[in-house]
Design an enzyme around this catalytic site. Sequence first.
Site, PDB file in Angstrom:
ATOM      1  N   ASN A   1      -9.255   1.711   8.673  1.00  0.00           N
ATOM      2  CA  ASN A   1     -10.592   1.637   9.292  1.00  0.00           C
ATOM      3  C   ASN A   1     -10.643   1.451  10.905  1.00  0.00           C
ATOM      4  O   ASN A   1     -11.560   1.900  11.629  1.00  0.00           O
ATOM      5  CB  ASN A   1     -11.504   0.597   8.801  1.00  0.00           C
ATOM      6  CG  ASN A   1     -11.917   0.705   7.326  1.00  0.00           C
ATOM      7  OD1 ASN A   1     -11.234   1.602   6.581  1.00  0.00           O
ATOM      8  ND2 ASN A   1     -12.489  -0.080   6.714  1.00  0.00           N
TER       9      ASN A   1
ATOM     10  N   TYR B   1       0.892  -1.178   0.030  1.00  0.00           N
ATOM     11  CA  TYR B   1      -0.054  -0.012  -0.002  1.00  0.00           C
ATOM     12  C   TYR B   1       0.991   1.370   0.062  1.00  0.00           C
ATOM     13  O   TYR B   1       0.366   2.334  -0.031  1.00  0.00           O
ATOM     14  CB  TYR B   1      -0.761   0.083   1.290  1.00  0.00           C
ATOM     15  CG  TYR B   1      -2.098  -1.084   1.314  1.00  0.00           C
ATOM     16  CD1 TYR B   1      -3.012  -1.334   0.637  1.00  0.00           C
ATOM     17  CD2 TYR B   1      -1.573  -2.274   2.305  1.00  0.00           C
ATOM     18  CE1 TYR B   1      -3.770  -2.184   0.698  1.00  0.00           C
ATOM     19  CE2 TYR B   1      -2.431  -3.164   2.277  1.00  0.00           C
ATOM     20  CZ  TYR B   1      -3.715  -3.346   1.785  1.00  0.00           C
ATOM     21  OH  TYR B   1      -4.361  -4.449   1.735  1.00  0.00           O
TER      22      TYR B   1
ATOM     23  N   HIS C   1      -4.263   6.727  -0.775  1.00  0.00           N
ATOM     24  CA  HIS C   1      -4.637   6.547   0.547  1.00  0.00           C
ATOM     25  C   HIS C   1      -3.539   6.768   1.737  1.00  0.00           C
ATOM     26  O   HIS C   1      -4.108   6.786   2.792  1.00  0.00           O
ATOM     27  CB  HIS C   1      -5.326   5.206   0.770  1.00  0.00           C
ATOM     28  CG  HIS C   1      -6.879   5.271   1.664  1.00  0.00           C
ATOM     29  ND1 HIS C   1      -7.714   6.397   1.688  1.00  0.00           N
ATOM     30  CD2 HIS C   1      -7.489   4.165   2.087  1.00  0.00           C
ATOM     31  CE1 HIS C   1      -8.759   6.112   2.128  1.00  0.00           C
ATOM     32  NE2 HIS C   1      -8.791   4.860   2.624  1.00  0.00           N
TER      33      HIS C   1
END
Length: 248
Positions: free
Chosen positions: A66, A14, A19
């Site tokens: 999250n 990632y 993000h």
Amino acid sequence: MKLFVGLGNPGAKYAGNRHNIGFMALDQIASDHGFSPWKSKFQAQMSEGTLSGEKVILLKPQTFMNNSGQSVGEALRFFKLTPADVVVFHDELDLAPSKCRVKNGGGHAGHNGLRSIHAHIGADYGRVRLGVGHPGHKDAVAGYVLRDFPKADQGWLDDLMRGLSDGAAALATGDSGRFMNAVALRVAPPRSSTGEASKGRKKAQKSEPGVAKTPAKAATPEAPAAGDIPAAPEDSRSPMQKLLDKFK
């Protein structure tokens, strides 16, 4: 003391995602300002340093986006800080790429990382919203933010990161105006007034009304020098032939 939080997802998979722009911002600040090596604490990667005399903790939650609030809540309680001492760097779909805005308090606008932080410490913390643009349709958002920045974005992304780092000290002291000025100087540096004036003068000279251009005079060929005039060919006729030619 200030707690700067960068949002993102852990792992090399990632690292280059849109993000993860919050992680990128903190990495730049830590590198430029001589912060301590990253260490694992509060379910996060943490680094410590000083900006303009203010102690600053950098926090990159490793809980996945999250659940970022779990890590932020732990750090807040450990250091006995209030939400007002927290600044969160995060990706913002509603801002064009390279744009940056500072905000205090307010809603989470559907951002799952902010939603989790809201649940753990409330809404009264600062945010640095980092524009990544919008894919155009809400169904495309998840795939969009979990894709890497394209090569074409690397120029403005590097400028933005350097601007955030340049202004970090101002942000630590609560001077958001000076922070934004530092970012703007990197992302949209001022143009040279001398260069612009010079261009303006050239334009005016080209299109100034009422001034007729004088056509260039054609070059007048020079008369050949006396020595350059060819001599008449010698008359080789006999006297008799000359006489006969007169009566033709």
